[in-house]
Motif scaffolding. Structure first.
Motif, PDB file in Angstrom:
ATOM      1  N   GLY A 250       0.790  -1.219   0.000  1.00 40.48           N
ATOM      2  CA  GLY A 250       0.000   0.000   0.000  1.00 40.48           C
ATOM      3  C   GLY A 250       0.821   1.268   0.000  1.00 40.48           C
ATOM      4  N   ILE A 251       2.125   1.169  -0.279  1.00 33.94           N
ATOM      5  CA  ILE A 251       2.972   2.359  -0.372  1.00 33.94           C
ATOM      6  C   ILE A 251       3.733   2.271  -1.688  1.00 33.94           C
ATOM      7  N   GLY A 252       3.213   2.945  -2.697  1.00 37.93           N
ATOM      8  CA  GLY A 252       3.861   2.995  -4.001  1.00 37.93           C
ATOM      9  C   GLY A 252       4.195   4.424  -4.366  1.00 37.93           C
ATOM     10  N   PHE A 253       5.112   4.587  -5.314  1.00 37.99           N
ATOM     11  CA  PHE A 253       5.550   5.923  -5.697  1.00 37.99           C
ATOM     12  C   PHE A 253       5.549   6.073  -7.212  1.00 37.99           C
ATOM     13  N   ALA A 254       5.271   7.283  -7.654  1.00 36.47           N
ATOM     14  CA  ALA A 254       5.238   7.578  -9.082  1.00 36.47           C
ATOM     15  C   ALA A 254       5.971   8.889  -9.351  1.00 36.47           C
ATOM     16  N   ILE A 255       6.675   8.936 -10.477  1.00 31.07           N
ATOM     17  CA  ILE A 255       7.333  10.163 -10.922  1.00 31.07           C
ATOM     18  C   ILE A 255       6.249  11.109 -11.405  1.00 31.07           C
ATOM     19  N   PRO A 256       6.211  12.354 -10.939  1.00 33.52           N
ATOM     20  CA  PRO A 256       5.120  13.260 -11.298  1.00 33.52           C
ATOM     21  C   PRO A 256       5.066  13.558 -12.790  1.00 33.52           C
ATOM     22  N   ALA A 257       3.851  13.720 -13.309  1.00 37.93           N
ATOM     23  CA  ALA A 257       3.645  13.902 -14.742  1.00 37.93           C
ATOM     24  C   ALA A 257       4.313  15.164 -15.272  1.00 37.93           C
ATOM     25  N   ASP A 258       4.348  16.224 -14.473  1.00 41.97           N
ATOM     26  CA  ASP A 258       4.974  17.462 -14.946  1.00 41.97           C
ATOM     27  C   ASP A 258       6.462  17.259 -15.208  1.00 41.97           C
ATOM     28  N   GLU A 259       7.120  16.440 -14.379  1.00 41.63           N
ATOM     29  CA  GLU A 259       8.532  16.119 -14.589  1.00 41.63           C
ATOM     30  C   GLU A 259       8.686  15.237 -15.828  1.00 41.63           C
ATOM     31  N   VAL A 260       7.786  14.296 -15.992  1.00 41.44           N
ATOM     32  CA  VAL A 260       7.822  13.420 -17.169  1.00 41.44           C
ATOM     33  C   VAL A 260       7.632  14.240 -18.445  1.00 41.44           C
ATOM     34  N   ASN A 261       6.696  15.179 -18.409  1.00 44.51           N
ATOM     35  CA  ASN A 261       6.402  16.006 -19.581  1.00 44.51           C
ATOM     36  C   ASN A 261       7.546  16.959 -19.913  1.00 44.51           C
ATOM     37  N   ARG A 262       8.405  17.220 -18.961  1.00 43.75           N
ATOM     38  CA  ARG A 262       9.579  18.062 -19.202  1.00 43.75           C
ATOM     39  C   ARG A 262      10.731  17.249 -19.776  1.00 43.75           C
ATOM     40  N   ILE A 263      10.875  16.013 -19.334  1.00 46.16           N
ATOM     41  CA  ILE A 263      12.041  15.210 -19.695  1.00 46.16           C
ATOM     42  C   ILE A 263      11.854  14.438 -20.994  1.00 46.16           C
ATOM     43  N   VAL A 264      10.685  13.829 -21.193  1.00 45.72           N
ATOM     44  CA  VAL A 264      10.476  12.960 -22.352  1.00 45.72           C
ATOM     45  C   VAL A 264      10.716  13.677 -23.683  1.00 45.72           C
ATOM     46  N   PRO A 265      10.206  14.899 -23.898  1.00 44.97           N
ATOM     47  CA  PRO A 265      10.515  15.569 -25.172  1.00 44.97           C
ATOM     48  C   PRO A 265      12.014  15.738 -25.411  1.00 44.97           C
ATOM     49  N   GLN A 266      12.800  15.970 -24.353  1.00 42.14           N
ATOM     50  CA  GLN A 266      14.249  16.082 -24.517  1.00 42.14           C
ATOM     51  C   GLN A 266      14.867  14.741 -24.912  1.00 42.14           C
ATOM     52  N   LEU A 267      14.358  13.659 -24.327  1.00 41.47           N
ATOM     53  CA  LEU A 267      14.877  12.341 -24.681  1.00 41.47           C
ATOM     54  C   LEU A 267      14.556  12.005 -26.134  1.00 41.47           C
ATOM     55  N   ILE A 268      13.384  12.386 -26.594  1.00 40.04           N
ATOM     56  CA  ILE A 268      13.014  12.138 -27.991  1.00 40.04           C
ATOM     57  C   ILE A 268      13.880  12.974 -28.934  1.00 40.04           C
ATOM     58  N   LYS A 269      14.161  14.210 -28.544  1.00 32.38           N
ATOM     59  CA  LYS A 269      14.924  15.113 -29.418  1.00 32.38           C
ATOM     60  C   LYS A 269      16.421  14.843 -29.374  1.00 32.38           C
ATOM     61  N   ASN A 270      16.975  14.659 -28.178  1.00 38.76           N
ATOM     62  CA  ASN A 270      18.427  14.580 -28.025  1.00 38.76           C
ATOM     63  C   ASN A 270      18.950  13.218 -27.592  1.00 38.76           C
ATOM     64  N   GLY A 271      18.062  12.342 -27.150  1.00 41.46           N
ATOM     65  CA  GLY A 271      18.511  11.066 -26.632  1.00 41.46           C
ATOM     66  C   GLY A 271      18.959  11.142 -25.189  1.00 41.46           C
ATOM     67  N   ARG A 272      19.012  12.322 -24.641  1.00 40.08           N
ATOM     68  CA  ARG A 272      19.397  12.542 -23.256  1.00 40.08           C
ATOM     69  C   ARG A 272      18.871  13.892 -22.816  1.00 40.08           C
ATOM     70  N   VAL A 273      18.970  14.161 -21.521  1.00 40.53           N
ATOM     71  CA  VAL A 273      18.562  15.454 -20.979  1.00 40.53           C
ATOM     72  C   VAL A 273      19.794  16.355 -20.905  1.00 40.53           C
ATOM     73  N   ILE A 274      19.726  17.493 -21.567  1.00 46.14           N
ATOM     74  CA  ILE A 274      20.818  18.458 -21.512  1.00 46.14           C
ATOM     75  C   ILE A 274      20.518  19.425 -20.365  1.00 46.14           C
ATOM     76  N   ARG A 275      21.274  19.298 -19.301  1.00 42.25           N
ATOM     77  CA  ARG A 275      21.009  20.073 -18.093  1.00 42.25           C
ATOM     78  C   ARG A 275      21.953  21.269 -17.994  1.00 42.25           C
ATOM     79  N   PRO A 276      21.454  22.376 -17.456  1.00 43.58           N
ATOM     80  CA  PRO A 276      22.347  23.503 -17.174  1.00 43.58           C
ATOM     81  C   PRO A 276      23.413  23.092 -16.176  1.00 43.58           C
ATOM     82  N   ALA A 277      24.641  23.554 -16.385  1.00 41.53           N
ATOM     83  CA  ALA A 277      25.744  23.128 -15.525  1.00 41.53           C
ATOM     84  C   ALA A 277      26.731  24.273 -15.338  1.00 41.53           C
TER      85      ALA A 277
END
Length: 377
Positions: A250-277
């Motif tokens: 009864g204790i499960g966890f999910a990655i929030p959709a807003d984070e998924v919606n931010r990351i997935v387009p980058q993975l489709i476009k670049n194959g990875r997440v390009i993060r500020p550094a």
């Protein structure tokens, strides 16, 4: 005449009546089988009439509606690993694990967890109609436990999950999980949002903040499947459970959709997440403890031309005599405290490439503020 009638009547017996004979079990069974079936016995041998079902409750109707709406978008992922035969040296691919995923768009992109496909040499995706397709890896983000695959399926089979938002979720609202627990595909479970803004750890030991906690049953095999709201919209990606036994408690966890919606387009476009550094290499927490430094990020390397180098930051170094030469420690970004590297990376991910940030830097007991421009990692 009366005398003759009386004479014809049998005399009453003067001896005690004999006890009735009790039949043996075998004789009793034979007598019972010899009895004809009564109409009542015929009725009992017939199926009982079915009571007509009344109208479904509103909750039941919604359960059914959500499953029918979204289940065609949920997929079963089977990963394969290479195995070499000891005698022939032939290399074959054998199943190594299973998980869940869901269709992201009409171009065949499938979203799942990184840990579902980690270490696999290949993967196959099975749709709800049991048709199976070879999957190609598009991109991964191990820090957020997300991965994107792609299949070449006919357009009419590609039904994306409706997109929702996680920023307006409330504790107590109904949620649904659809996936393939223990390989049992197309399984629906229902629960509520138990808590928000939980912190869970990815396989790279990065903290995933803002995770959704739910009591909807999530078991091994549910990983990568969608967490849905009562309208059947995606609000999270099921990623882990808290369970010493490995089953749902009864204790499960999910990655929030807003984070998924931010990351997935980058993975489709670049194959990875390009993060500020900032272009830095950070020391371990153990090193910070050994040097007895305050909380923050110990700099042990500075990339030439990076934001940190251009801002004049200096790393800790070891001198020729083996002693440690003091350097800089980042303690805050734009006034927000930084306790460790994970804090720093999470704050930088909220910025854009080329954006400038104000760093609070500690060195030898003195604190200063410098401005640094963010590049790519």
């Amino acid at each position: 005449m009366i005398r003759s009638l009386v004479a014809a009547m049998p005399l009453a017996s003067t001896t005690a009546p004999r006890a009735p004979r009790i039949p043996t079990p075998a004789l009793a069974l034979a007598l019972l089988l010899a009895l004809p079936l009564t109409p009542a016995a015929d009725v009992l041998a017939q199926p009982r009439p079915v009571t007509p079902r009344g109208p479904l409750e509103a909750q039941e109707q919604n359960n059914i509606a959500v499953f029918r709406k979204v289940s065609p978008s949920v997929v079963h992922i089977t990963t394969l690993a290479q195995q070499r035969d000891f005698f022939s040296r032939n290399v074959t691919e054998v199943p190594s694990g299973t998980g869940s995923g869901f269709l992201w768009d009409e171009h065949g992109h499938v979203v799942t967890n990184f840990h579902v496909i980690r270490g696999a040499s290949a993967a196959k995706v099975t749709l709800s109609d049991q048709s199976t397709f070879d999957a190609n890896l598009v991109g991964v983000d191990p820090d957020r436990d997300l991965a994107v695959l792609r299949i070449a399926a006919p357009r009419e089979k590609l039904l994306p999950v409706p997109m929702g938002s996680s920023r307006d979720l409330l504790v107590g609202q109904t949620v649904y999980a659809i996936g393939n627990p223990f390989g049992l595909d197309q399984t629906l479970t229902r629960g509520i949002v138990s808590a928000l803004n939980r912190e869970i750890e990815s396989m790279t030991q990065r903290t995933i903040r803002g995770a959704i906690q739910t009591d909807a049953a999530i078991n091994p095999g549910n990983s990568g499947g969608p967490l849905l709201d009562s309208a059947g919209r995606l609000i999270g990606v099921n990623t882990s459970i808290f369970s010493p036994s490995g089953g749902s408690n009864g204790i499960g966890f999910a990655i929030p959709a807003d984070e998924v919606n931010r990351i997935v387009p980058q993975l489709i476009k670049n194959g990875r997440v390009i993060r500020p550094a900032l272009g830095i290499t950070a020391g371990s927490e153990q090193l910070r403890g050994v040097l007895r430094l305050p909380k923050g990020v110990v700099l042990i390397g500075i990339q030439n031309g990076g934001g940190a180098a251009l801002a004049g930051l200096k790393p800790f170094m070891r001198g020729r005599d083996g002693r440690i030469i003091g350097g800089d420690l980042i303690t805050a970004v734009d006034g927000k405290p930084v306790a460790d590297l994970d804090d720093l990376l999470n704050l930088l991910e909220q910025r854009q490439l080329g954006e400038k940030v104000v760093l609070t830097v500690w060195n030898g007991g003195k604190t200063r503020q410098v401005q640094a421009q963010l590049g790519s990692d």
